[in-house]
Enzyme design. Structure first.
Site, short mmCIF file in Angstrom:
data_model
loop_
_atom_site.label_atom_id
_atom_site.label_comp_id
_atom_site.label_asym_id
_atom_site.label_seq_id
_atom_site.Cartn_x
_atom_site.Cartn_y
_atom_site.Cartn_z
CB CYS B 11 -0.48 -0.06 1.27
SG CYS B 11 -2.70 -1.09 0.94
N PRO B 12 0.29 2.15 -0.46
CG PRO B 12 0.75 5.23 -1.28
CD PRO B 12 1.89 3.94 -0.35
#
Lengths: 88, 210
Positions: B11-12
């Site tokens: 992530c992201p």
């Protein structure tokens, strides 16, 4: 530079315990001191959310230890304590 | 439908890839994203909820999740008119916090000010309650009076050992151990120095200080 780690997500295995509640934190701390001196196993913990009684601190023991030390603990009627079975 | 493969992406990236796929749609439609962790599912779901997309997710197999978003006509029109994407930024920021982990800072063997005996009981309770959480912190830092808690005679030693066993990094200030004459008594985790303490705190997703 040190590595910064992620948090650890896990599923805890829950066990049955005896929870002794008290009317005051002073009484809870006194129980812990008494048990430490007498070598009675158990520990002071924050009152679990599922129990709506007592001062916010409680004494946690294994059921078999409670059975063994019940007399010395003196948690009977009029002692200002309540005893619960609680899975946590 | 556009399919996004975000397996193995930290992530992201899954959120960013999905957002780009939604842009590519240039209108209403479906975007399916494959990810390999629940946090990514949560972040994608959060983004979809904030943007008003219909979202469904399922676990396909161990370490594989499918997130399906349906972008309606109105939402697609809204996206075109929208300014920089605050929902995505929120998701990214939330995830950055999770990614960098929670650092718990214990600077005393007492919790709060007032009665010292109560303070010690509260701190014991805090460490116990921390050890009972399903989500454990990445690191616990101990310094000054808190350094006593990681030594042989500590009443919370078992809680700390159990958290260390689960992968929690436990670090105690070496200067503090030295000051209290406890250098040889450290019983859990590692000795650390101020540079590492500063680094852990500045890079933390969250800092929890009882």
């Amino acid at each position: 530079m040190t590595e910064n780690k992620r948090d650890h997500i896990r599923k805890r295995i829950k066990k049955d315990y005896i929870i002794i509640t008290f009317k005051t934190t002073t009484a809870a701390m006194a129980m812990e001191n008494r048990c430490l001196k007498k070598g009675i196993p158990g520990r002071l913990i924050p009152l679990p959310g599922g129990i709506a009684a007592g001062c916010g601190l409680c004494f946690r023991m294994l059921p078999e230890e409670y059975a063994k030390w019940e007399k010395e603990l003196g948690c009977g009627e009029g002692s200002g304590t309540e005893v619960y079975h609680y899975v946590m | 439908m556009i399919k996004v493969n975000a397996l193995g992406d930290a992530c992201p990236i899954p959120v960013v890839k999905t957002k780009n796929a939604i842009k590519e749609l240039k209108g209403p439609g479906l975007v399916e994203t494959l990810v390999d962790n629940e946090i990514a599912v949560q972040n994608l779901t959060k983004m979809a909820d904030q943007k008003g997309y219909t979202v469904k997710s399922e676990k396909i197999s161990e370490g594989q999740y499918r997130v399906l978003m349906e972008i309606g006509k109105e939402e697609a029109a809204g996206d075109e008119a929208a300014e920089p994407d605050s929902a995505v930024m929120d998701s990214v920021m939330t995830d950055a916090a999770v990614r960098n982990g929670t650092v718990v800072v214990i600077s005393s063997d007492k919790m709060g000010r007032g009665d010292d005996e109560l303070g010690r009981a509260l701190m014991k309770g805090f460490i116990f309650a921390l050890s009972q959480q399903d989500q454990l912190p990445s690191t616990i830092l101990f310094y000054n009076g808190g350094a006593r808690m990681t030594t042989r005679d500590s009443v919370v030693l078992q809680d700390l050992l159990s958290m260390e066993e689960e992968g929690v990094e436990i670090l105690t200030c070496g200067t503090c151990l030295n000051h209290y004459g406890l250098t040889d008594s450290l019983a859990v985790g590692q000795v650390t120095n101020m540079y590492t303490i500063v680094e852990k705190m500045t890079l933390a997703g969250h800092i929890v200080k009882p």
